[in-house]
Scaffold this motif. Structure first.
Motif, PDB file in Angstrom:
ATOM      1  N   THR A  22      -6.688  42.255  -1.057  1.00 45.70           N
ATOM      2  CA  THR A  22      -7.422  42.999  -2.091  1.00 45.70           C
ATOM      3  C   THR A  22      -6.555  43.229  -3.331  1.00 45.70           C
ATOM      4  O   THR A  22      -7.079  43.213  -4.448  1.00 45.70           O
ATOM      5  N   SER A  23      -5.271  43.400  -3.140  1.00 46.86           N
ATOM      6  CA  SER A  23      -4.389  43.539  -4.313  1.00 46.86           C
ATOM      7  C   SER A  23      -4.397  42.252  -5.125  1.00 46.86           C
ATOM      8  O   SER A  23      -4.507  42.277  -6.353  1.00 46.86           O
ATOM      9  N   ARG A  24      -4.276  41.122  -4.428  1.00 41.79           N
ATOM     10  CA  ARG A  24      -4.258  39.825  -5.120  1.00 41.79           C
ATOM     11  C   ARG A  24      -5.593  39.545  -5.795  1.00 41.79           C
ATOM     12  O   ARG A  24      -5.643  39.008  -6.894  1.00 41.79           O
TER      13      ARG A  24
ATOM     14  N   LYS B  47     -16.514  37.383  -2.064  1.00 39.91           N
ATOM     15  CA  LYS B  47     -15.953  36.642  -0.932  1.00 39.91           C
ATOM     16  C   LYS B  47     -15.084  35.482  -1.416  1.00 39.91           C
ATOM     17  O   LYS B  47     -14.030  35.207  -0.834  1.00 39.91           O
ATOM     18  N   THR B  48     -15.511  34.823  -2.467  1.00 41.04           N
ATOM     19  CA  THR B  48     -14.716  33.726  -3.038  1.00 41.04           C
ATOM     20  C   THR B  48     -13.378  34.249  -3.544  1.00 41.04           C
ATOM     21  O   THR B  48     -12.337  33.618  -3.329  1.00 41.04           O
ATOM     22  N   MET B  49     -13.396  35.402  -4.181  1.00 42.87           N
ATOM     23  CA  MET B  49     -12.151  35.998  -4.669  1.00 42.87           C
ATOM     24  C   MET B  49     -11.211  36.313  -3.504  1.00 42.87           C
ATOM     25  O   MET B  49      -9.998  36.078  -3.592  1.00 42.87           O
ATOM     26  N   MET B  50     -11.765  36.827  -2.411  1.00 43.50           N
ATOM     27  CA  MET B  50     -10.930  37.144  -1.252  1.00 43.50           C
ATOM     28  C   MET B  50     -10.388  35.876  -0.593  1.00 43.50           C
ATOM     29  O   MET B  50      -9.233  35.835  -0.171  1.00 43.50           O
ATOM     30  N   ARG B  51     -11.193  34.844  -0.520  1.00 43.35           N
ATOM     31  CA  ARG B  51     -10.732  33.574   0.048  1.00 43.35           C
ATOM     32  C   ARG B  51      -9.624  32.960  -0.798  1.00 43.35           C
ATOM     33  O   ARG B  51      -8.626  32.471  -0.257  1.00 43.35           O
ATOM     34  N   ASP B  52      -9.827  32.990  -2.108  1.00 41.43           N
ATOM     35  CA  ASP B  52      -8.794  32.456  -3.001  1.00 41.43           C
ATOM     36  C   ASP B  52      -7.493  33.246  -2.857  1.00 41.43           C
ATOM     37  O   ASP B  52      -6.404  32.668  -2.832  1.00 41.43           O
ATOM     38  N   ALA B  53      -7.624  34.553  -2.741  1.00 42.94           N
ATOM     39  CA  ALA B  53      -6.440  35.395  -2.558  1.00 42.94           C
ATOM     40  C   ALA B  53      -5.757  35.059  -1.229  1.00 42.94           C
ATOM     41  O   ALA B  53      -4.525  34.956  -1.167  1.00 42.94           O
ATOM     42  N   LEU B  54      -6.544  34.863  -0.176  1.00 42.50           N
ATOM     43  CA  LEU B  54      -5.977  34.503   1.122  1.00 42.50           C
ATOM     44  C   LEU B  54      -5.209  33.187   1.021  1.00 42.50           C
ATOM     45  O   LEU B  54      -4.082  33.074   1.515  1.00 42.50           O
ATOM     46  N   MET B  55      -5.800  32.194   0.369  1.00 38.07           N
ATOM     47  CA  MET B  55      -5.119  30.903   0.235  1.00 38.07           C
ATOM     48  C   MET B  55      -3.845  31.030  -0.591  1.00 38.07           C
ATOM     49  O   MET B  55      -2.821  30.435  -0.249  1.00 38.07           O
ATOM     50  N   ASP B  56      -3.891  31.818  -1.669  1.00 38.62           N
ATOM     51  CA  ASP B  56      -2.678  32.058  -2.467  1.00 38.62           C
ATOM     52  C   ASP B  56      -1.579  32.642  -1.587  1.00 38.62           C
ATOM     53  O   ASP B  56      -0.434  32.196  -1.617  1.00 38.62           O
ATOM     54  N   LEU B  57      -1.942  33.638  -0.814  1.00 41.36           N
ATOM     55  CA  LEU B  57      -0.969  34.325   0.033  1.00 41.36           C
ATOM     56  C   LEU B  57      -0.442  33.413   1.138  1.00 41.36           C
ATOM     57  O   LEU B  57       0.740  33.473   1.495  1.00 41.36           O
ATOM     58  N   MET B  58      -1.307  32.554   1.676  1.00 46.02           N
ATOM     59  CA  MET B  58      -0.868  31.630   2.721  1.00 46.02           C
ATOM     60  C   MET B  58       0.115  30.600   2.180  1.00 46.02           C
ATOM     61  O   MET B  58       0.904  30.041   2.939  1.00 46.02           O
TER      62      MET B  58
ATOM     63  N   PHE C 258      -8.268  38.099  10.187  1.00 48.15           N
ATOM     64  CA  PHE C 258      -8.652  37.002  11.072  1.00 48.15           C
ATOM     65  C   PHE C 258     -10.120  36.619  10.877  1.00 48.15           C
ATOM     66  O   PHE C 258     -10.465  35.444  10.921  1.00 48.15           O
ATOM     67  N   GLU C 259     -10.975  37.605  10.655  1.00 48.10           N
ATOM     68  CA  GLU C 259     -12.403  37.310  10.430  1.00 48.10           C
ATOM     69  C   GLU C 259     -12.604  36.510   9.144  1.00 48.10           C
ATOM     70  O   GLU C 259     -13.447  35.624   9.103  1.00 48.10           O
ATOM     71  N   LEU C 260     -11.853  36.852   8.118  1.00 50.53           N
ATOM     72  CA  LEU C 260     -11.938  36.106   6.856  1.00 50.53           C
ATOM     73  C   LEU C 260     -11.517  34.657   7.094  1.00 50.53           C
ATOM     74  O   LEU C 260     -12.211  33.722   6.675  1.00 50.53           O
ATOM     75  N   LEU C 261     -10.407  34.455   7.786  1.00 51.68           N
ATOM     76  CA  LEU C 261      -9.942  33.097   8.076  1.00 51.68           C
ATOM     77  C   LEU C 261     -10.946  32.364   8.962  1.00 51.68           C
ATOM     78  O   LEU C 261     -11.250  31.193   8.714  1.00 51.68           O
TER      79      LEU C 261
END
Length: 192
Positions: free
Chosen positions: A39-41, A14-25, A57-60
């Motif tokens: 998931t690619s990131r 989950k931390t990896m996905m959150r970090d990826a989301l923040m990178d992408l944002m 949206f659920e992740l955010l």
């Protein structure tokens, strides 16, 4: 022992996905981000994403709710005592949190969906205001009370957003001092 290992693995994923989301944002609009991008990131399988979330949206939302809970706990720890300086330490804690979590705060407060998150934080600040009122035995005109809470909370939120937008050119001490200069007269009106 096995359950602890699984829990740590889930937390790490989950931390990896959150970090990826923040990178992408940082790179694109939230509305453009897909589960595949995340998931690619994060170098994870897309099925792993859907094991934990139905959509981006659920992740955010999960991230927003966790930060809102931390913010609420931080404000709950502030003891309000009449005749004592409690405002400055409270505002200082908020500014410290923002400095320590700049990237996270920027992602959550400066994206097009940030209105929802800002409202969550505004409600938390409003609850703290109600607590202050109750603990100090204050009486507000019921017709004006909501306006007072909204003015303080939305003004504070606007300051934080501007600070983040500008890349935080002021130190947390300067920001705390500025917030106090602006908020102290309001507190002086409200707190006899």
């Amino acid at each position: 022992m096995k359950e602890e290992k699984v829990d740590r693995r889930i937390k790490r994923t989950k931390t990896m996905m959150r970090d990826a989301l923040m990178d992408l944002m940082d790179e694109m609009s939230f509305g453009e981000i897909t589960a595949k991008d995340i998931t690619s990131r994060a170098d994870l399988n897309r099925a792993t994403f859907y094991l934990h979330y139905n959509n981006v949206f659920e992740l955010l939302d999960e991230l927003e709710n966790e930060v809102a809970a931390e913010f609420s706990q931080m404000l709950d720890k502030v003891e309000v005592k009449q005749g004592e300086d409690w405002e400055y330490p409270m505002i200082g804690q908020i500014c410290s949190y923002i400095v320590e979590n700049q990237r996270l705060c920027r992602c959550l407060l400066l994206n097009p969906r940030s209105g929802r998150f800002a409202r969550k934080l505004t409600e938390i600040m409003k609850r703290k205001g109600m607590q202050v009122k109750e603990e100090m035995g204050l009486e507000f005109d019921p017709n004006k009370e909501e306006y007072i809470h909204q003015f303080i909370a939305c003004g504070a939120m606007g300051m934080v957003k501007q600070w983040l937008l500008e890349g935080m050119p002021m130190s947390k001490e300067e920001m705390t001092d500025l917030a106090m200069v602006l908020i102290r007269p309001i507190f002086n009106i409200l707190l006899p």
